[in-house]
Design an enzyme around this catalytic site. Structure first.
Site, PDB file in Angstrom:
ATOM      1  N   ASP A   7       0.822  -1.030  -0.010  1.00  0.00           N
ATOM      2  CA  ASP A   7      -0.017   0.095  -0.067  1.00  0.00           C
ATOM      3  C   ASP A   7       0.883   1.404   0.056  1.00  0.00           C
ATOM      4  OD1 ASP A   7      -1.113   0.066   3.506  1.00  0.00           O
ATOM      5  OD2 ASP A   7       0.815  -0.133   2.621  1.00  0.00           O
ATOM      6  N   TYR A  39       2.851   4.647   0.626  1.00  0.00           N
ATOM      7  CA  TYR A  39       3.505   5.453   1.875  1.00  0.00           C
ATOM      8  C   TYR A  39       2.418   6.301   2.807  1.00  0.00           C
ATOM      9  CZ  TYR A  39       7.971   3.971  -0.284  1.00  0.00           C
ATOM     10  OH  TYR A  39       9.131   3.065  -0.992  1.00  0.00           O
ATOM     11  N   PHE A  62       6.508   1.710  -4.179  1.00  0.00           N
ATOM     12  CA  PHE A  62       8.149   2.137  -3.821  1.00  0.00           C
ATOM     13  C   PHE A  62       8.584   3.443  -3.998  1.00  0.00           C
ATOM     14  CE2 PHE A  62       7.876  -2.608  -4.006  1.00  0.00           C
ATOM     15  CZ  PHE A  62       8.210  -2.700  -2.595  1.00  0.00           C
ATOM     16  N   HIS A 101      11.231  -9.437   0.620  1.00  0.00           N
ATOM     17  CA  HIS A 101      10.909  -7.859   0.660  1.00  0.00           C
ATOM     18  C   HIS A 101      12.254  -7.272   0.569  1.00  0.00           C
ATOM     19  CE1 HIS A 101       9.027  -3.903   1.244  1.00  0.00           C
ATOM     20  NE2 HIS A 101       7.810  -4.548   0.525  1.00  0.00           N
TER      21      HIS A 101
END
Length: 234
Positions: free
Chosen positions: A76, A78, A89, A198
């Protein structure tokens, strides 16, 4: 700067790129999307919601459906001020890159020898056919995951399925368990799936570093006669 936003909002006919609207039109007519629109309207009366409304569909407007070569799936947006701009990202220029993005840049340097960029804006990747898709497209300020399970995942799953069904040879980069769960939607006989942990500081040292996904992606694209991604941002 973003060059892709075109009044993206949750209007009755959302100003999402036509190439995407053609494949996702029926989703906007579903009950879940109407409920999501109502939820967002209510949220905005009480809280600050990111990204700004005009940038909610930024990933789709930056990377047209027919131009997709690569898909990177985030969770989701920031949730800090001025960070989210609709590309997973990524942060706008002038905003400090968050830790996961810093680790992405470390792996870029390790894999391809590219210098760490002076900013965290991944716009250039999106312009070349890298769909930077968060599974959830909005978030409440300072509350990670606050808009999960409200309908966005149904919409973005439909987008992933549309790519899987209608295109071929797309490289999907699935970083972390959440993204990897989306692998079930993807036809691996038609597409390429590269998975790792991740890039978060909690896990990057357990397999994201040295995954070489950037060079492997370009090898897969070139083997199909497609032009490689220029991953350099500086």
């Amino acid at each position: 700067m973003n060059h892709c936003n075109r009044k993206h909002n949750m209007s009755e006919t959302p100003d999402i790129d036509k190439s995407w609207y053609n494949v996702l039109k029926s989703e906007f007519e579903q009950d879940y999307m109407k409920k999501l629109k109502s939820f967002l309207g209510e949220e905005k009366t009480k809280y600050t919601v990111y990204p700004p409304g005009k940038l909610i569909f930024n990933a789709f407007n930056c990377t047209h459906f027919d131009n997709i070569k690569v898909v990177i799936i985030g969770q989701d947006p920031y949730h800090g001020p001025s960070q989210a701009h609709g590309l997973c990202f990524s942060v706008p220029e002038g905003i400090q890159p968050p830790p996961s993005l810093k680790n992405i840049f470390k792996e870029l340097n390790n894999d391809l020898g590219l210098p760490v960029p002076p900013h965290g804006n991944l716009q250039k990747w999106a312009d070349q056919g890298v769909l930077l898709l968060n599974a959830t497209l909005t978030v409440r300020e300072s509350q990670a995951g606050s808009h999960q399970n409200k309908g966005w995942e149904t919409f973005t799953d439909a987008a992933i399925k549309a790519i899987s069904d209608n295109l071929s040879g797309v490289v999907f980069l699935l970083w972390g368990n959440y993204a990897q769960k989306k692998g079930g939607i993807i036809d691996s006989s038609k597409h390429h799936i590269l998975s790792s942990v991740h890039p978060s500081p909690l896990s990057a040292s357990r397999g994201f570093f040295n995954c070489h996904h950037f060079s492997k992606t370009n090898e897969l694209l070139q083997a199909q006669g497609k032009s490689p991604i220029d991953w350099k941002l500086s």
